[in-house]
Design an enzyme around this catalytic site. Structure first.
Site, mmCIF file in Angstrom:
data_model
loop_
_atom_site.group_PDB
_atom_site.id
_atom_site.type_symbol
_atom_site.label_atom_id
_atom_site.label_comp_id
_atom_site.label_asym_id
_atom_site.label_seq_id
_atom_site.Cartn_x
_atom_site.Cartn_y
_atom_site.Cartn_z
ATOM 1 N N GLY A 185 0.826 -1.203 0.000
ATOM 2 C CA GLY A 185 0.000 0.000 0.000
ATOM 3 C C GLY A 185 0.864 1.258 0.000
ATOM 4 O O GLY A 185 0.618 2.198 -0.741
ATOM 5 N N GLU B 298 1.494 5.684 7.691
ATOM 6 C CA GLU B 298 2.913 5.872 7.336
ATOM 7 C C GLU B 298 3.519 7.013 8.154
ATOM 8 O O GLU B 298 4.674 6.939 8.578
ATOM 9 C CB GLU B 298 3.081 6.133 5.839
ATOM 10 C CG GLU B 298 2.481 5.078 4.911
ATOM 11 C CD GLU B 298 2.802 3.640 5.266
ATOM 12 O OE1 GLU B 298 3.876 3.384 5.806
ATOM 13 O OE2 GLU B 298 1.946 2.771 5.008
HETATM 14 N N1 BAL Z 1 6.124 -1.163 6.343
HETATM 15 C C1 BAL Z 1 5.442 -1.621 5.182
HETATM 16 C C2 BAL Z 1 4.242 -0.823 4.838
HETATM 17 C C3 BAL Z 1 3.513 -0.438 6.066
HETATM 18 O O1 BAL Z 1 3.019 -1.269 6.805
HETATM 19 O O2 BAL Z 1 3.465 0.721 6.377
HETATM 20 ZN ZN ZN Z 2 3.031 -0.190 8.533
#
Ligand code: BAL
Ligand code: ZN
Length: 872
Positions: free
Chosen positions: A261, A298
């Protein structure tokens, strides 16, 4: 392929303190020069070689402290580079060449729509240069990018830009420096001909942060919602967690080719464009909501993941479970808490419970893997979030916050474990979480049983709770879990009763959390004037399956009066589920369904209730959820039953549905806010019920909505209703939609998905034909998800058709895809993993495909692991 075990973890023998990277960007031949400042760990012996991971790299040169290394000092093999005889500290210089345009795995450095971008989590950095590619090696990165100035005007990497200028031959460069030490999975570079929007955020301590969103130029008018969401997320993290942003700029880049994503690279998030781009005419309410949630997710990783990261990949839930919990709470605060919770529980119960009951079941903290990419699962993410939510419930908002503060304070700049997280919670609150830790180590969904006994003489109500967790692969015996059960009691009019447990001096409110720690415990409540109705798992306080012996009358009472939105919704769903699973489809007539019809009529007319909650209450349980309650799963049977009940409701409630539909008609500008989205959700649900009658007036209603819709939510809902009907214009409308939107790749994905999930006998043939349509491409993950995954996982009747043709088709697509992009191939293979849940004919068809995947020459580690584990 080799298995990696948690028990084999060893701290790194060498640390990299700083790394300087130089990229001469070229689509076919990018040169990467790295200067690694290394230091031997104190406990490492002097003869220990330095291992640098590397994959699909061409080594051009290697030097130590300025001197080329002779061939006897290093060894190159498939796993990487081993360098011997190194001093305690020094600088290793390595030059490699890579081919970004040939990188179909989309891991490492690749091109998307002619632009360069990277994806390094989990193990993509080793496809860029030789490096100790593990999260517990944290270094300061300085990165210089050089490229043609006209073709590639934008050059981005992590941190802050510290130098830039012109070079010969029409090239230019920018140097970026990230002051925060980080593991290489958080490295990113993006370069290309991109447009951007810019904004500013002032942190609560007064620091100014420049915010950028970079996109292909034709998408510049679709970035505003993402930018607004980012600012909301930044403010929310300050208010709720006291966490501020720490660099001068925060950049988000949207790309069309992306396996996941989005990715939380430090200061430079790279996103799948579907989680950035939105305009009212191209994106649905669900898209707007997902964008807000993923942008938040994020961003929140900047603390839960980046400032404090994982020691090793077994600890993935340390950052993912925690960050999902954070994004769920952010979305709750921005929208409707009840709607959010019901949605999150739905995902958990439909997907995670299924994973936990099948051959891929693994603990939130797995103890072994073949390909780590296979462990970005609903268990690590969503069950991991439930585990953090339970901590929040057990410790209370303030205790939880103290625990988080201590965790960040203790571990800022470190790579740590889930145990460190729980330790901080314990240390900050004094609460023992010894038994609670089992949630991280034991797989499987605990099953909870309630036995209730009311004593009218003593005016007591005794609730006996029993827990049991079925075995999962590799874990036959489970120890009892520490389960928080948020609960209440209500009288037969639905009024909440004060709760006084035996031995307590006074009642402690009308809702409380019982802690079930043993296999069986009894809780006795006093001063209960008449037999009450217990309400358990308010807010779904634990990820468990709860068996309750409610009568239909009790369920009806709760579905009308319970104050907790989840329990209220759940009561209605249980009533509907009972009907669906205990009657043959032809018996689901208006007489049988009378209580449900009457409840639905009241809900439709209850204008005081949030329309989104009304829509959720009126939605029948999904086939994927119903499947959890039957053995073997007969997809057509579940589908036929659900469709029969829908038709019964549609016929019985037609005037009510029409009235509700009309009442909710909106004029005026589109707004994605929760209230407006809720009204559209209910109105479109009415439309989908109305069209179940398959008559001309319903078709006309849908056609009119399609033609007049002022936003994608309404347009797509009308199209979906028509596509799932026998309306004579269905093909014409589908064609019209495509011709209108063929230039917009994300809208075309919706068009593909609608056809893949269509309730039609010829859907498989249609999907097969669409694989040859110009709108489809096996190289773009979004297209694969939109068409093939939507069919394999969102169209159980089509995929599981008795002929086995659905299995053969998807199996073949997976094997083809595996040669290009193993991560996407293995995600698609998830459709086959619980093959044992079906009848013998289906089992044979699915098993054959799994065997072909497992035994294919050159099968990837990713796909091998899914197929082999599924076969057991
Ligand atoms: N760290 C991979 C994508 C997410 O979980 O934010
Ligand atoms: Zn994540």
């Amino acid at each position: 392929p080799a298995t990696v075990y948690l028990k084999d973890y060893q701290p790194p023998a060498w640390q990299i303190e700083a790394v300087e990277l130089e990229f001469d960007l070229d689509p076919q031949a990018t040169r990467v020069r790295s200067r690694l400042q290394f230091r031997r760990a104190p406990e490492t012996g002097p003869d220990t070689p330095l291992h640098l991971d590397g994959e699909a790299l061409e080594l051009l040169g290697i030097a130590l402290d300025g001197e080329p290394l002779t061939a006897d000092r290093y060894r190159l093999d498939e796993a990487g580079l081993e360098v011997r005889g190194l001093p305690e500290t020094g600088v290793l210089e390595i030059e490699t060449r890579i081919n970004p345009s040939a990188n179909t795995e989309l891991s490492g450095l690749y091109t998307s729509s002619g632009n360069f971008c990277t994806q390094c989590e989990a193990e993509g950095f080793r496809r860029i240069t030789f490096y100790p590619d593990r999260p517990d090696v944290m270094a300061r990165f300085t990165t210089t990018l050089r490229a043609d100035k006209v073709a590639t005007p934008v050059l981005l990497s992590n941190g802050n830009p510290i130098a830039s200028g012109e070079l010969e031959d029409g090239r230019h460069y920018v140097t970026w420096q990230d002051p925060f030490p980080k593991p290489c999975y958080l490295f990113a570079l993006v370069a290309g001909d991109l447009g951007w929007i810019r904004d500013r955020f002032v942190t609560r301590s007064g620091r100014e942060v420049d915010l950028y969103i970079y996109v292909q130029k034709h998408n510049l008018d679709k970035c505003d919602h993402a930018m607004a969401s980012l600012k909301h997320a930044m403010r929310w993290d300050e208010e709720v967690y006291g966490r501020e942003y720490d660099l001068d700029r925060y950049m988000i880049v949207a790309v069309d080719d992306f396996n996941m994503g989005a990715m939380e690279n430090k200061g430079l998030n790279v996103f799948n464009s579907r989680y950035v781009l939105a305009r009212p005419d191209t994106a649905t309410d669900a898209d707007y909501q997902n964008i807000e949630s993923v942008i938040g997710h994020e961003y929140f990783h900047n603390w839960s993941g980046n400032r404090v990261t994982c020691r090793d990949w077994f600890q993935l839930s340390l950052k993912e479970g925690f960050t999902v919990f954070r994004d769920q709470e952010f979305s709750s605060d921005m929208n409707s808490r009840g709607v959010q919770r019901i949605g999150d529980v739905n995902i958990l119960r439909t997907h995670q419970f299924r994973e936990d009951a099948g051959p891929m079941a693994h603990p939130v903290k797995p103890d072994h893997y073949v390909a780590i990419d296979n462990f970005y699962t609903v268990t690590v993410y969503n069950k991991g979030a439930e585990v953090v939510r339970m901590l929040h419930t057990l410790l209370g908002t303030e205790g939880f916050r103290r625990g988080c503060d201590l965790y960040f304070e203790r571990h800022d700049g470190q790579a740590v474990t889930t145990d460190d997280f729980v330790n901080a919670m314990e240390a900050a609150t004094g609460v023992s979480l010894q038994q609670f830790r089992r949630w991280y180590d034991q797989a499987g969904t605990p099953e909870l049983e309630l036995e209730r006994h009311y004593d009218p003489q003593a005016r007591t109500c005794a609730l006996t709770l029993r827990q049991h967790c079925p075995p999962t692969p590799g874990q036959s015996d489970k120890q009892p879990f520490h389960i928080p059960v948020a609960m209440g009691l209500c009288d037969r009019e639905g009024r909440a009763l004060p709760l006084r447990l035996y031995g307590e001096a006074a009642a402690g409110g009308e809702s409380r959390v019982l802690e079930l720690c043993r296999e069986e415990e009894t809780f006795v409540f006093q001063d209960i004037p008449a037999e009450p109705v217990p309400v358990l798992l308010r807010g779904f306080s634990a990820p468990v399956k709860l068996a309750l012996d409610y009568t239909d009358a009790e369920l009806a009472l709760l579905s009308a009066h319970e104050r907790d939105p989840f329990c209220r919704w759940e009561a209605g769903q249980t009533l509907a589920r009972r009907l669906l699973l205990t009657h043959p489809p032809q018996a689901l007539d208006a007489d049988t369904a009378r209580p449900l019809i009457e409840a639905a009529r009241r809900t439709l007319a209850d204008t005081a209730l949030d329309p989104a909650l009304r829509a959720l209450a009126l939605t029948l349980p999904a086939e994927g959820y119903l499947a959890e309650f039957v053995d073997p799963i007969e997809p057509e049977q579940l589908h036929t039953a659900r469709q029969a009940l829908r038709l019964t409701l549609s016929r019985a409630l037609r005037p009510d549905l029409e009235a509700c539909y009309e009442q909710l008609t909106e004029t005026g500008a589109y707004s994605p806010d929760a209230a407006s989205a809720g009204r559209r959700r209910l109105r479109n649900l009415c439309l989908s019920y109305l069209i179940a009658c398959e008559d001309d007036s319903a078709y006309q209603l849908a056609l009119r909505q399609y033609e007049q819709a002022g936003n994608m939510t309404d347009s797509l809902a009308a199209l979906q209703a028509l596509v799932n009907s026998d309306c004579p214009q269905r093909e014409a409308v589908l064609e019209d939609f495509y011709s209108r939107w063929q230039q917009d790749t994300l809208v075309v994905d919706k068009w593909l998905s609608l056809q893949a999930t269509a309730d039609r006998a010829d859907t498989l043939e249609r999907v097969q034909a669409l694989t040859g349509h110009p709108a489809f491409s096996l190289t773009n993950p979004n297209k694969v998800y939109a068409l093939l995954r939507a069919f394999a996982q969102g169209n159980p009747v089509g995929f599981h058709q008795a002929s086995g043709a659905g299995y053969r088709f998807i199996g073949e697509q997976i094997r083809t895809l595996d040669g290009r992009n193993p991560q996407v191939a293995s995600r698609l293979a998830a459709a086959f993993t619980d093959w044992r849940r079906y009848n013998p004919t289906r089992q044979a068809g699915m098993r054959t495909e799994l065997e072909k995947m497992r035994d294919a020459g050159g099968v990837s580690r990713d796909l091998y692991e899914i197929a082999a584990r599924s076969l057991g």
